[in-house]
Design a protein around this motif. Sequence first.
Motif, PDB file in Angstrom:
ATOM      1  N   UNK A 172      45.707  25.698 -33.837  1.00 34.63           N
ATOM      2  CA  UNK A 172      45.465  26.877 -34.666  1.00 34.63           C
ATOM      3  C   UNK A 172      45.877  28.090 -33.849  1.00 34.63           C
ATOM      4  N   UNK A 173      45.884  29.235 -34.464  1.00 38.72           N
ATOM      5  CA  UNK A 173      46.169  30.484 -33.750  1.00 38.72           C
ATOM      6  C   UNK A 173      44.951  31.373 -33.812  1.00 38.72           C
ATOM      7  N   UNK A 174      44.581  31.914 -32.675  1.00 34.48           N
ATOM      8  CA  UNK A 174      43.428  32.792 -32.654  1.00 34.48           C
ATOM      9  C   UNK A 174      42.934  33.029 -31.247  1.00 34.48           C
ATOM     10  N   UNK A 175      41.963  33.899 -31.095  1.00 36.08           N
ATOM     11  CA  UNK A 175      41.402  34.171 -29.770  1.00 36.08           C
ATOM     12  C   UNK A 175      40.621  32.976 -29.237  1.00 36.08           C
ATOM     13  N   UNK A 176      40.700  32.768 -27.919  1.00 42.93           N
ATOM     14  CA  UNK A 176      40.004  31.652 -27.284  1.00 42.93           C
ATOM     15  C   UNK A 176      38.674  32.103 -26.706  1.00 42.93           C
ATOM     16  N   UNK A 177      37.827  31.139 -26.448  1.00 43.70           N
ATOM     17  CA  UNK A 177      36.540  31.397 -25.803  1.00 43.70           C
ATOM     18  C   UNK A 177      36.792  31.580 -24.308  1.00 43.70           C
ATOM     19  N   UNK A 178      36.741  32.816 -23.838  1.00 48.18           N
ATOM     20  CA  UNK A 178      37.072  33.106 -22.446  1.00 48.18           C
ATOM     21  C   UNK A 178      36.169  32.375 -21.458  1.00 48.18           C
ATOM     22  N   UNK A 179      34.902  32.210 -21.808  1.00 50.62           N
ATOM     23  CA  UNK A 179      33.968  31.539 -20.902  1.00 50.62           C
ATOM     24  C   UNK A 179      34.363  30.080 -20.699  1.00 50.62           C
ATOM     25  N   UNK A 180      34.773  29.411 -21.780  1.00 52.45           N
ATOM     26  CA  UNK A 180      35.174  28.004 -21.706  1.00 52.45           C
ATOM     27  C   UNK A 180      36.459  27.863 -20.903  1.00 52.45           C
ATOM     28  N   UNK A 181      37.440  28.732 -21.178  1.00 50.45           N
ATOM     29  CA  UNK A 181      38.713  28.672 -20.452  1.00 50.45           C
ATOM     30  C   UNK A 181      38.502  29.013 -18.974  1.00 50.45           C
ATOM     31  N   UNK A 182      37.666  29.986 -18.699  1.00 49.45           N
ATOM     32  CA  UNK A 182      37.402  30.378 -17.317  1.00 49.45           C
ATOM     33  C   UNK A 182      36.734  29.255 -16.530  1.00 49.45           C
ATOM     34  N   UNK A 183      35.887  28.485 -17.198  1.00 47.95           N
ATOM     35  CA  UNK A 183      35.230  27.345 -16.548  1.00 47.95           C
ATOM     36  C   UNK A 183      36.273  26.313 -16.098  1.00 47.95           C
ATOM     37  N   UNK A 184      37.210  25.998 -16.972  1.00 48.62           N
ATOM     38  CA  UNK A 184      38.282  25.073 -16.619  1.00 48.62           C
ATOM     39  C   UNK A 184      39.173  25.666 -15.540  1.00 48.62           C
ATOM     40  N   UNK A 185      39.518  26.941 -15.689  1.00 49.73           N
ATOM     41  CA  UNK A 185      40.398  27.590 -14.720  1.00 49.73           C
ATOM     42  C   UNK A 185      39.780  27.607 -13.328  1.00 49.73           C
ATOM     43  N   UNK A 186      38.482  27.821 -13.256  1.00 47.02           N
ATOM     44  CA  UNK A 186      37.795  27.851 -11.970  1.00 47.02           C
ATOM     45  C   UNK A 186      37.882  26.488 -11.276  1.00 47.02           C
ATOM     46  N   UNK A 187      37.783  25.421 -12.049  1.00 49.11           N
ATOM     47  CA  UNK A 187      37.904  24.073 -11.488  1.00 49.11           C
ATOM     48  C   UNK A 187      39.317  23.823 -10.977  1.00 49.11           C
TER      49      UNK A 187
END
Length: 208
Positions: free
Chosen positions: A82-97
């Motif tokens: 889909x197209x739309x804004x992402x949940x920054x907290x969820x993406x940041x959690x993955x990015x931190x790992x």
Amino acid sequence: MKLPRTTLILILLALGLGGFVYFYEIRGATQREEIKEQKQKIFSFTEDDVQSLTVKTRKLTLNLERNPESSSNPKWLIKSPISGPANDAIVSYLMDLLVKGNSDRTLSTPPKDLKEFALDQPQATINITLKNRQSHQLILGKSNFNGRFLYAQADPATKPDGNINVLLVSTDFANAVNRELSEWKQPVDNSQKLPPLTIPNPTPTNRK
């Protein structure tokens, strides 16, 4: 003056021991620590280096891109399915790992044995594209025998001896990627007040 043979041997042993202490204990310790640090770190890029992510699990393939309008929220956008804004907290959690994650140890494994770690049919694959066009990949297999780690491959490549490195990484990676699509989307803000309910005035009754 000629030294006794026993004294000469002791001097040579002392010199040899001193050289061993220097090269192994002092200089060698520094080199071993550097090698240890290099082996433990999964990737060397930073969060700001990442331009896009593709997370593929057994039930979802998700494409994420950094918001070109960096000063606005969200920082990440979902491009598909889909197209739309992402949940920054969820993406940041993955990015931190991905940025800070370490490997507990590395196993040198023949390619034919990858199925023993469920890396031939992984539970998830994460493709990372950096701003400089370089790409990286993390493949997640099954848990190890005690469930403390996941078997994984980072930027899979065959070594000169024909084997492939299999890493042991945190099980947090599985928690980070095995999500429903609704979790990846930006949460709906329910804090906005609803418009006030207008109650019509009752029609006055005519009294006789």
